[in-house]
Design an enzyme around this catalytic site. Structure first.
Site, PDB file in Angstrom:
ATOM      1  N   LYS A 162       0.861  -1.187   0.000  1.00  0.00           N
ATOM      2  CA  LYS A 162       0.000   0.000   0.000  1.00  0.00           C
ATOM      3  C   LYS A 162       0.897   1.235   0.000  1.00  0.00           C
ATOM      4  CE  LYS A 162      -4.138  -1.988   0.661  1.00  0.00           C
ATOM      5  NZ  LYS A 162      -5.320  -1.754  -0.186  1.00  0.00           N
ATOM      6  N   ASP A 187      -0.695  -0.367  -4.416  1.00  0.00           N
ATOM      7  CA  ASP A 187      -2.098   0.057  -4.374  1.00  0.00           C
ATOM      8  C   ASP A 187      -2.171   1.385  -3.631  1.00  0.00           C
ATOM      9  OD1 ASP A 187      -4.827   0.319  -4.287  1.00  0.00           O
ATOM     10  OD2 ASP A 187      -5.184  -1.377  -2.949  1.00  0.00           O
ATOM     11  N   ASP A 237      -9.775  -0.363  -9.057  1.00  0.00           N
ATOM     12  CA  ASP A 237     -10.459  -1.090  -7.975  1.00  0.00           C
ATOM     13  C   ASP A 237     -11.711  -0.277  -7.633  1.00  0.00           C
ATOM     14  OD1 ASP A 237     -11.348  -2.027  -5.508  1.00  0.00           O
ATOM     15  OD2 ASP A 237      -9.434  -1.921  -4.493  1.00  0.00           O
ATOM     16  N   LYS A 261     -13.894  -7.149  -6.944  1.00  0.00           N
ATOM     17  CA  LYS A 261     -14.290  -7.526  -5.589  1.00  0.00           C
ATOM     18  C   LYS A 261     -15.798  -7.714  -5.596  1.00  0.00           C
ATOM     19  CE  LYS A 261     -10.761  -4.826  -3.162  1.00  0.00           C
ATOM     20  NZ  LYS A 261     -10.482  -3.531  -2.523  1.00  0.00           N
TER      21      LYS A 261
HETATM   22 MG    MG Z   1      -7.329  -1.735  -3.859  1.00  0.00          MG
END
Ligand code: MG
Length: 360
Positions: A162, A187, A237, A261
């Site tokens: 991250k 990300d 995302d 997701k």
């Molecule tokens: Mg993500």
């Protein structure tokens, strides 16, 4: 398939280590457990909402939408399958995670009635999927080195870190120098603004698998501008909520890869639509996770059994949780793969004692 009861149970599960992203730091994971009873069978799913940091949904809004809007539109009705559920909730705008939590439980119920593993019902064939780990932002680069080293030793097939604006370049540079061959990606969780495009473009020299969601969810143009400037694929995302977003991203050139997701897009049915749209638009896919418990991840595992091409964000129960909700934990073999259970539905049972232990 008749739904006779839906119960929402708030859980708070301690994490082994705090998890930090560009939108917050979490020492425990608070999720909503959804218990559905239908046709005499009980099943559980999970609503992995964060506060209003990842998206606008929160535990309070999800509970409200499930109990006051979703349940009245399905309770006591004879549903032919999960598609019928999607038709019933069309009038409810947005709130994908609330919808997904109930929808996924219905998929499990449906698969159990058909006595088939859920992953087979979704079209998956592979009995195992590769494991990828997502590492939160750490206090120091040394701490990050330790975590990456551990992930490599444990056998993960790729590592995601991250990042946030300002420190991003130095961190990626340091990790890349220490681990030159590691399949690595970053990300940003929508943490960058268009004015920081140069910092992101500088990441191009590190041979990353992809840069995930650098800009805010609705900023398709900035993503397209960055993608024009770099070779590294951009992955969306937060920006993809439905198949229409996939087509928009493909037309504008905003991304080459989509992290799917199921909770973010409204369930497994909508996730299949996004998957098919990505195939048609020739965008790569993989399955992301939201620091779900092992229960939520059992559903993601089933979806990840489809042919995705990229390693998912899926890891064993012990990676982050102190203890699991499932009687049988999700385990990773030495090659870095997670095996899919062969039983009907998600192939795993919730342990009622674990539910009591973590109930708020
Ligand atoms: Mg993500």
């Amino acid at each position: 398939m008749r739904v006779d009861l839906v119960e929402v149970i708030p859980l708070s599960i301690p994490l082994k280590d705090p998890f930090e992203t560009s939108f917050g730091r979490f020492a425990k994971r608070e999720v909503l457990l959804v218990r559905v009873v239908g046709d005499g069978t009980e099943t559980y799913s999970e609503c992995p909402v964060f506060g209003p940091f990842y998206s606008y949904e929160t535990p309070t809004t999800a509970r409200h939408v499930i109990l006051d809007y979703i349940v009245p539109s399905i309770l006591g009705r004879d549903l032919k399958g999960p598609d019928d559920f999607q038709r019933a909730v069309v009038p409810i705008k947005g709130h994908p995670m609330a919808k997904a939590a109930v929808e996924m439980a219905l998929w499990d119920l449906w698969a159990r009635e058909k006595e088939k593993p859920l992953y087979r019902l979704l079209g998956g064939e592979a009995p195992r999927v590769p494991a990828g780990i997502s590492l939160g932002i750490t206090g120091s680069v040394e701490e990050l080195f330790d975590r990456v080293q551990r992930a490599v030793e444990e056998g993960y097939r790729r590592v995601k870190i991250k990042v946030r604006p300002g420190k991003c370049l130095g961190v990626v540079d340091a990790v890349r120098e220490r681990f030159p061959e590691l399949p690595l990606m970053v990300d940003a969780n929508a943490g960058f603004g268009p004015e920081q495009i140069s910092e992101l473009a500088s990441l191009d020299r590190f041979g990353l698998l992809m840069i995930e969601q650098p800009f805010p969810a609705d900023d398709f143009l900035s993503h397209a501008e960055l993608q024009r400037r770099i070779v590294t694929p951009i992955c969306l995302d937060e920006g993809v909520g439905c198949a229409a977003h996939v087509r928009l991203a493909a037309r504008l050139g905003s991304a080459r890869i989509v992290n799917i997701k199921p909770p973010r897009v409204g369930g497994l049915g909508p996730a299949l639509e996004v998957y098919r749209a990505c195939r048609e638009e020739r965008l790569g896919t993989w399955v992301g996770s939201m620091l779900e418990t092992d229960l939520g991840r059992a559903y993601l595992l089933a979806f990840a059994a489809l042919d995705h091409g990229f390693v998912p964000d899926l890891f064993p129960t012990e990676a982050y949780q102190v203890a699991g909700l499932l009687r049988t934990p999700i385990e990773m073999d030495r090659d870095g793969y997670l095996r899919l259970p062969s039983g009907p539905g998600i192939g795993a049972e919730v342990d009622p004692r674990a539910v009591e232990r973590y109930r708020v």
